[in-house]
Structures are given as structure tokens and as C-alpha cells.
Design a protein around this motif. Structure first.
Motif, PDB file in Angstrom:
ATOM      1  N   ARG A   1      -9.715  10.866  26.879  1.00  0.00           N
ATOM      2  CA  ARG A   1     -10.398  11.655  25.837  1.00  0.00           C
ATOM      3  C   ARG A   1      -9.889  11.448  24.413  1.00  0.00           C
TER       4      ARG A   1
ATOM      5  N   GLU B   1     -11.429  23.360  29.943  1.00  0.00           N
ATOM      6  CA  GLU B   1     -10.562  22.270  29.486  1.00  0.00           C
ATOM      7  C   GLU B   1     -10.828  20.999  30.301  1.00  0.00           C
ATOM      8  N   LYS B   2     -11.043  21.159  31.601  1.00  0.00           N
ATOM      9  CA  LYS B   2     -11.237  19.994  32.474  1.00  0.00           C
ATOM     10  C   LYS B   2     -12.596  19.333  32.246  1.00  0.00           C
ATOM     11  N   ILE B   3     -13.638  20.139  32.123  1.00  0.00           N
ATOM     12  CA  ILE B   3     -14.997  19.585  32.123  1.00  0.00           C
ATOM     13  C   ILE B   3     -15.522  19.361  30.705  1.00  0.00           C
ATOM     14  N   ILE B   4     -15.297  20.300  29.799  1.00  0.00           N
ATOM     15  CA  ILE B   4     -15.769  20.125  28.420  1.00  0.00           C
ATOM     16  C   ILE B   4     -14.712  19.385  27.600  1.00  0.00           C
ATOM     17  N   GLY B   5     -13.461  19.771  27.771  1.00  0.00           N
ATOM     18  CA  GLY B   5     -12.387  19.115  27.026  1.00  0.00           C
ATOM     19  C   GLY B   5     -12.326  19.521  25.560  1.00  0.00           C
ATOM     20  N   LYS B   6     -13.067  20.553  25.199  1.00  0.00           N
ATOM     21  CA  LYS B   6     -13.029  21.106  23.843  1.00  0.00           C
ATOM     22  C   LYS B   6     -12.889  22.617  23.984  1.00  0.00           C
TER      23      LYS B   6
ATOM     24  N   ALA C   1     -20.081  18.850  16.357  1.00  0.00           N
ATOM     25  CA  ALA C   1     -19.517  18.419  17.651  1.00  0.00           C
ATOM     26  C   ALA C   1     -18.523  19.427  18.215  1.00  0.00           C
TER      27      ALA C   1
ATOM     28  N   PRO D   1     -11.003  29.143  31.709  1.00  0.00           N
ATOM     29  CA  PRO D   1     -10.433  28.197  30.734  1.00  0.00           C
ATOM     30  C   PRO D   1      -9.970  26.889  31.370  1.00  0.00           C
TER      31      PRO D   1
ATOM     32  N   ILE E   1     -18.930  24.663  20.224  1.00  0.00           N
ATOM     33  CA  ILE E   1     -19.095  24.903  21.660  1.00  0.00           C
ATOM     34  C   ILE E   1     -19.107  26.415  21.889  1.00  0.00           C
TER      35      ILE E   1
ATOM     36  N   ARG F   1     -15.938  13.885  24.101  1.00  0.00           N
ATOM     37  CA  ARG F   1     -15.003  14.321  25.143  1.00  0.00           C
ATOM     38  C   ARG F   1     -15.702  14.924  26.356  1.00  0.00           C
ATOM     39  N   GLU F   2     -16.784  15.688  26.123  1.00  0.00           N
ATOM     40  CA  GLU F   2     -17.431  16.366  27.241  1.00  0.00           C
ATOM     41  C   GLU F   2     -18.244  15.403  28.105  1.00  0.00           C
TER      42      GLU F   2
ATOM     43  N   ILE G   1      -2.548  25.978  28.577  1.00  0.00           N
ATOM     44  CA  ILE G   1      -2.899  25.379  29.861  1.00  0.00           C
ATOM     45  C   ILE G   1      -1.830  24.347  30.186  1.00  0.00           C
TER      46      ILE G   1
END
Lengths: 333, 333
Positions: B190, A242-247, A56, A238, A59, B201-202, B222
Motif C-alpha cells: 500500500r 484497516e485491512k480492507i480499506i487501508g485508510k 481520495a 477498525p 472515507i 490503497r482500498e 492497531i
């Protein structure tokens, strides 16, 4: 008969050492860069390894222009926008005397380049908006069917780098989720990413223009507005990851100054990491550009010396197209 | 012995008819709503069915507040923001005389409600920003460990609806990719969505504040800025679905006016579709609110009569918590 079999078995055995028949990256020349990629994938996917990463968290993010496909003599999306300016010019007589449109209509490539990011944004918002999302997608799909690259005389979506396709497949076979994170428009890329790269639409992150939800004859549509939403380049990469994948990615691939922050963000995480830059030093099979080649820098895929210095200082893999790749495109011999 | 075995086999056989032991939705009462869900999933996942949908297109989007977990007496994230105002108040003496902060410090829930969305945005930006993403996430995770719902006296992340957990699992077993598309903050959700819902999360889409990429002591971070980026509610939901997923859902689940456009967008696609609203009519086990119950509307999860009329006109499933659900929470008998 038995001797023939033994002979064939021996040939197969020899062929399979040092990858050979099982080589997941057959278009890569053996050497430290290929070895670094394979060592990274093996250590993060081997259970019990101190560097093991659960699936998981595997990425991997890829820039598109210049990393997965050709970005010269100009970004593919800019070629599309120029064609759209020509197609829409009859409806816009004012463009004849208005930059950067005038430069496009005059085929003045130097002036288009001089218009910079601001000019590109103007061209994109003027030609990519004023219609619903489905209409835009149909226009893009049609364009890919007919437009041809000026040098290679092939559809732009065939100008993808064969070694990078193998790398994408190799990572996915190792349980990685592969994303595109590109300065290009997300809606320009999505019609072709699944077929070109095996990357589904929801794993494509890119620049966006604003949209609005509207009712038309009782049916909802999403309208494209001539206004910039977000540029997915440099620090935007980045931020969007961070916003869309969050990983945080554990592997990131780029080729220019626009990818610097994505690689920095990836590299600053704990545990094993792989950061790689594709270096365009192959004028014969593709293009050579940038000061690290002793050449002038370029407006499309700029690679300043400071980026090369940072890559060396931080141990990022710098892949030479000329030396590391057996072939660039699938159609190369 | 053999007779005992035959008897047990018979019991098991009886138990497995009309779902029984194989029932994928054991917390749902049999009836037209459960039947509609099952019929939809079966027809889109059965190869050869005229309504078959390939797995890659099986996108299901779920609102969170009031659809997957409890949203009364206030949104969970608002409860978090109020606790943060109290915690940060010593550093902000000006809040004593500034709304909506003053209302929070005075525990004046009516005034907080009256501050509306604008007030909530002010509370959120003031309490959710000024730190890096990792710090915020740690604060949220800590809060979930200690905060308790005022009525149920349990951690908020346990107040998830058991029938909806079964529905999520049933859809995923049918090859669906399940997303949250919520007005709540993406970074607030998340930390708990994987454990609470099995959603990684994604696959969590929500409202966002702006962020900035910065270098701190040579390490990239960030930073969360006290400025709204995007509200993922009402028209914002289909806009974000198109931008981030890039595929139109074939199933969408909500419970309030904030979900209307997501369900409209989902329903306007070609082929089989499932749109569902959770209707809060169970004051005994959870809450009852909204004019369709003959009750006053609420600021949290508003469900106007126009929404009920649209649902009926368009054939959206309206799930009654009272009549369709055997139990609401996992801890219900």
C-alpha cells in the motif's frame, strides 16, 4: 403577469433560505445536529479551507443494523436465519432437541435472545453454509422478496431510514466514498445494498464465514463452510477497515456499543472528523430502547450509558430519531 | 508555409494509423496478444455490443510480483524481510542458531529458498509484527527510499513493467476498476501502489497478518501480531476476491502457478473475459525462468508446464516479455 412572476420568485427565494429548496437533508429538522453535519461536510470539501480533505481521503463508514435500517424486534439477518431453520428443519430432525434450534422451532424468542452471540453464530453457520456463494445469494434475494417485517408489514429492505439515505447521498455528492461496516454478514447485505443505499458490493464490509475454492465438474465454485471467519463488530470494525480499506475514515456512523471502536478509531485521526450515533428514542414511528431512554437495554443494538457518556465527552453527534428526523421511513407522511 | 503544414499533417496522419499516435499501448509490439487485449476492451466497453459490460462490473485484478513488477532474484518483500532481519539481529541473539534466520545472517540464499513458504512466513511474521500499523508503514516507506535492486541498481518501486502500466491506464480509461490481488503483504504494497500503479490503497488485496485494536494512553492503535491471518495466493485469491470485492472479475492478469485459480475463477463467469499470463523469457532485459523456457523452475514465480498447457487449452493470453514488449521498464531505451 410580471407581478405573478415576481411573487413566485419571492416565494422561491424565501423557500431556499436556510436550505429550503436546496436542502440536501430535507428529512432532518433544523437544529445543532443537522448543522454539525453540514458544517463538517462544507469544511472538508471547500478548497482553501484549513480543514480541506482531498477526495481520495473522504472515507465515510456506516454501520447497517439500527443505523441505516431497522434492527427491531430483531436483526433482519436473524429473522432470515430463523426462517431458514424452519425451512431446513425437515432435513435436521436432531434440531428438535438441540438449542438454539429447538427455541427457533418452538418460536421461543426469549430463549433465542438468551442464546446471545454464540447462539446467533450457531444459527448462522448452520443455515448460511453448505452451498456455493451464488446459491446463497439467490436464497437471500428470494427471501427479501417474500419476507415481511412483523410490525410494518413491508419488505425488510424498505425499512431503511430516509434521513440516512439523504445523508449518504449528500456525502457522495461531496466526493465521499461511502462504506457499510456492519456486524451483519457481508453476503447477506450485498444483494440489496446497491438498490437500498446506492452502495456497491465492493464497499460492503461485514462478518464472514470461511469459504473454499473447489472444482465441480471442471468448473470452479466457492463453497460456504459452516465455520466462522471473522466477526465484524466492536474491535473487528477498525481492524477490518484497516485491512480492507487501508485508510482511516474521516466520518463514521453507528448506533450501538458495537460501533464504539469504529468511532474511536475514526476520531483519533488528525484533522476534521465527524462521529455520529443514531439514538433510538422514537417508539411511535420506530422503536425506543436503551438505558439512556430510561428503558431496559436490548440484545439488538445495545446502547449502554457508558457509550452515551463517551459520546458526550468526545463531542460525537447523538442524533435523536424523535427530534432530529422529520420522518423515519420513506413511507412516513 | 502551407506546404510545410500539409506535410506535417500527412506525417501525423500516417503516424496515427494502426494505433500510432493514439496507441493506448505504445510499449507493446503489434501482434495477436496486443490485438486480443484491444479487442476485448473494445467489445466490453462499446454500448450496443453483444459483449458490452456495464462499468460497475468492469473489474480487473492483477497479481503484483512478476506481473506488475520484477520478482527476481527474489520477491521484493523477501528482500525487505532479509534487510529487517539484519537490522533486528542485535535484539535477537537466538537467530544466530535458528533457521531460517541463521541462513539470512549467513547470506545463504539457497538455504533461504529451501525454507520455502513456511520459512518466508516465519521471516515475515518475525519482522513485520510487534509494532502498530503506522510504524510498519513508515519502515516500509523508508526502505523503498534506500534499498536498491542488486542487478538494476534502482529503487524496487521503479522496477515496474512499462507495458503493464499502459495496460492499467488503458483499462481505467475504459471504465475498469483495477485491483491488485497479490500473495504479497497488503501493508507492504500500500505505501507505493498509488504512485507506482495509480491504484488506491482500498484496491490492494494481499496477504495479511493478524492485528489487534488496543488503547495506548487513551488513543486507539492497531497492533500487528506475529501470526498469519490469510495467504492471498492460489485458492486464496478467488476466495479474497469474492470476500472483499464481491464481484467476479472480467479480466485477470498473473504470471505464475499462484495465479491459476484467480484466472480459472475469472474465466468461469458468463460473457467476455480476458485472462493473461506474463511469461518471463527475457534474460537480457529482465529474467528468463521456468520449464516452458527449457529452464529450471524457480521458487519465485513458478510456471510449471501444466500451467502453460491449461493456458493454451483455455485460450488465456500468454504474453512473452521478449516478443510482445518493446521495452520492459520505463528506463529501457
Amino acid at each position: 403577469m410580471r407581478r405573478v412572476f415576481l411573487f413566485l420568485a419571492a416565494v422561491c427565494w424565501i423557500g431556499s433560505t436556510a436550505f429550503g429548496a436546496d436542502d440536501p437533508l430535507p428529512s432532518w429538522n433544523d437544529g445543532p445536529n443537522k448543522a454539525a453535519i453540514v458544517a463538517f461536510v462544507e469544511k472538508v470539501t471547500t478548497e482553501g479551507s484549513p480543514d480541506f480533505v482531498p477526495p481520495a481521503e473522504r472515507i465515510a463508514t456506516f454501520d447497517n443494523d439500527g443505523t441505516l435500517w431497522c434492527e427491531h424486534p430483531m436483526y433482519t439477518q436473524l429473522a432470515f436465519a430463523l426462517d431458514r431453520v424452519q425451512a431446513l428443519a425437515p432435513e435436521h430432525p436432531e434440531w428438535k432437541t438441540k438449542q438454539p434450534f429447538q427455541a427457533v422451532l418452538d418460536n421461543d424468542l426469549a430463549a433465542i435472545g438468551d442464546a446471545g452471540v454464540k447462539g446467533m453464530v450457531e444459527l448462522v453457520t448452520a443455515t448460511h453454509a453448505g452451498m456455493i456463494t451464488a446459491q446463497f445469494e439467490a436464497i437471500v434475494a428470494d427471501w427479501f422478496k417474500t419476507a415481511r417485517h412483523p410490525r410494518f408489514k413491508r419488505p425488510y429492505n424498505e425499512l431503511v431510514y430516509q434521513p440516512m439515505l439523504e445523508l449518504l447521498a449528500y456525502l457522495r455528492a461531496g466526493g465521499f466514498k461511502t462504506y457499510i461496516v456492519s456486524g451483519g454478514g457481508v453476503d447477506f447485505m450485498r444483494p440489496i445494498t446497491k438498490r437500498a443505499y446506492g452502495i456497491p458490493r465492493e464497499q460492503v464490509i461485514g462478518s464472514t464465514i470461511k469459504t473454499a475454492f473447489e472444482m465441480r465438474d471442471g468448473k470452479p465454485v466457492i463453497m460456504r463452510l459452516p465455520e466462522l471467519d471473522f466477526i465484524d463488530d466492536k474491535t473487528g470494525k477498525p481492524i477490518n477497515i484497516e485491512k480492507i480499506i487501508g485508510k482511516r475514515p474521516i466520518a463514521a456512523f453507528g448506533n450501538s456499543a458495537g460501533d464504539r471502536e469504529m468511532l474511536e478509531w475514526t476520531g483519533a485521526g488528525a484533522g476534521a472528523r465527524l462521529m455520529m450515533l443514531v439514538f433510538h428514542d422514537d417508539a411511535q414511528r420506530e422503536y425506543a430502547y436503551g438505558p439512556a431512554n430510561g428503558l431496559a437495554d436490548t440484545k439488538f443494538g445495545t446502547f449502554p450509558e457508558s457509550l452515551m457518556n463517551e459520546a458526550q465527552a468526545k463531542g460525537w453527534v447523538v442524533t435523536s430519531m424523535k427530534n432530529d428526523w422529520k420522518r423515519v421511513f420513506a413511507f412516513d407522511k
